[in-house]
Design an enzyme around this catalytic site. Sequence first.
Site, PDB file in Angstrom:
ATOM      1  N   GLU A   1      -3.477   6.921   8.451  1.00 19.69           N
ATOM      2  CA  GLU A   1      -4.249   7.702   7.614  1.00 19.69           C
ATOM      3  C   GLU A   1      -5.262   8.436   8.494  1.00 19.69           C
ATOM      4  OE1 GLU A   1      -5.820   5.523   4.334  1.00 19.69           O
ATOM      5  OE2 GLU A   1      -4.322   5.636   3.246  1.00 19.69           O
TER       6      GLU A   1
ATOM      7  N   ARG B   1      -5.571  -7.922 -10.299  1.00 21.23           N
ATOM      8  CA  ARG B   1      -6.421  -9.260 -10.917  1.00 21.23           C
ATOM      9  C   ARG B   1      -7.654  -9.048 -11.233  1.00 21.23           C
ATOM     10  NH1 ARG B   1      -7.359  -8.676  -5.256  1.00 21.23           N
ATOM     11  NH2 ARG B   1      -9.459  -8.666  -4.859  1.00 21.23           N
TER      12      ARG B   1
ATOM     13  N   HIS C   1     -15.416  -6.858   5.514  1.00 23.21           N
ATOM     14  CA  HIS C   1     -14.730  -6.843   4.415  1.00 23.21           C
ATOM     15  C   HIS C   1     -14.802  -7.880   3.274  1.00 23.21           C
ATOM     16  CE1 HIS C   1     -12.448  -3.636   6.790  1.00 23.21           C
ATOM     17  NE2 HIS C   1     -12.331  -4.443   7.625  1.00 23.21           N
TER      18      HIS C   1
ATOM     19  N   LYS D   1       0.722  -1.156   0.023  1.00 24.01           N
ATOM     20  CA  LYS D   1      -0.134  -0.103  -0.025  1.00 24.01           C
ATOM     21  C   LYS D   1       0.741   1.243  -0.115  1.00 24.01           C
ATOM     22  CE  LYS D   1      -3.934  -2.124   2.020  1.00 24.01           C
ATOM     23  NZ  LYS D   1      -4.773  -2.255   3.227  1.00 24.01           N
TER      24      LYS D   1
END
Length: 501
Positions: free
Chosen positions: A202, A294, A237, A118
């Site tokens: 963040e 992907r 998630h 990330k």
Amino acid sequence: MTRIKKILIANRGEIALRIMRTAREMNISTVAVFSEADRKSPHVRYADEAVCIGPAVSSESYLNIEKILKVCRDLGVDAIHPGYGFLSENAGFAQRVKEAGLIFIGPSPESIEIMGSKLAAKQSASKYNIPMVPGTESAITDREEAKKIAAEIGYPILIKASAGGGGKGMRVVASEADFDEQMDRAVSEAVASFGDGSVFIEKYILSPKHIEIQILGDQHGNIIHLFERECSIQRRHQKVIEEAPSISITPAIREEMGRCAIDVARSCGYYGAGTVEFILDENQNFYFLEMNTRLQVEHPVTEQITGVDLVKQMILIAEGKHLEIRQDELTIKGHSIEIRVYAEDPLNNFLPDVGKLVTYIKPDGNGVRVDDGFEQGMDIPIYYDPMISKLITYADNRDDAIRKMIRAVDEYQISGVRTTLSFCRFVLEHAAFRSGNFDTNFISRYFSPDMIKPRKDTESDAVAGLISAILLSVNKQAKDVQHEVAAPVRSRWKDRRHQNG
Ligand code: MV4
């Protein structure tokens, strides 16, 4: 430029079938690999050739790079499509495929490597003007320094693992008092899950929508976007419902997001199909989060609204062809929704409920697509993701696509395992979902098990049918009770519609 003649699909289930179907349309022959648990799977039968590569456990079969490469050598395979999951985002695998003189149907190992981190992804994206959530630009090494930055950004903040995925290694910090404790947890979770303890900070966006852009890039630097998918309806998630387009963004935001997604891809020399993830806050500000390198589970909704076969494009790109689709030729036509049907019990904390598909009858009709990899009578193995199928509808507009989905859910007959169909139906009927007034907190905010009625089509269905038959025969002999016994012999499809509606 190469012409691919034989593809090995390093995957199983619905996505293996999905890829083989397009390959066949392109006159490319297909090789399936399978584990001992999947010997009788449709993807094995559908392929032109199939090879068992090991026992059920993924690490010895679908993740076994050596075995997969050996099959390629033995059968004269030209290219490998990795599908999603398994080896699809493994840069080392993509590299090995290349070194073996084969084509990896996907991005370069370098792109996978960058976007797999990330922090590296954000660093790469920062070459362009792409909005990102305020935070630290590199891994945290000095805690006191990090606390200063957190105070500047303002709490709550989020600690994220750079190697993270699926929310793992992610910790909300409400105030400075919790900083050290949450930092310790995030780091140890990141080390345990990814073997990499790098974390960054963040600002925490409280009620975001999750919107992602599909892109396609060729090996000559041409990149297009195929609009967005709205994926905010998630449970821990795991996406539950996806749709395209999103009702939350204006044409101007769509265009800007599309431009940013293309730039993110360009920043790492991307080619192949990819997805750029954004979150959208309450003030319609969007921020780049990460890129998935992907083909995604939810790619069909994009195919429905654009008419583009994404697998076909991936193969053409891998052959070295120039993108045949120009950005200004693409338009959004209609609306598409996908629900994921899992063998999980929504009444019991979504516990996987694998077993035999005693009854398995798919919905059908205009605008209904079912991508699945199972058949009636098959066992759903315990070794893999318990997704049974993806049910996709397509209509002129969102409301019709939702109605069509509810109709299709009611037609779907599955017995032997409990499924998330009733849970999806709950979401589809919810006023907040209907109005578009929802974010990633939808399920935790609105869902509790008592809000759904169990469907009548589990194992008890066979028993219900038997009872109906007995009552019917009793009815013939005792006409005075006809009124009460008439009901059970009605169509169960109607019963269900009545019960749920
Ligand atoms: C966030 C966020 C709020 N603020 N980042 C979750 C997994 C990973 N892909 C990114 N995630 C989030 N990142 C900031 N700065 C909220 C989430 C998030 C989320 C994102 C997308 C879809 C569902 C989610 C559920 C919870 C949290």
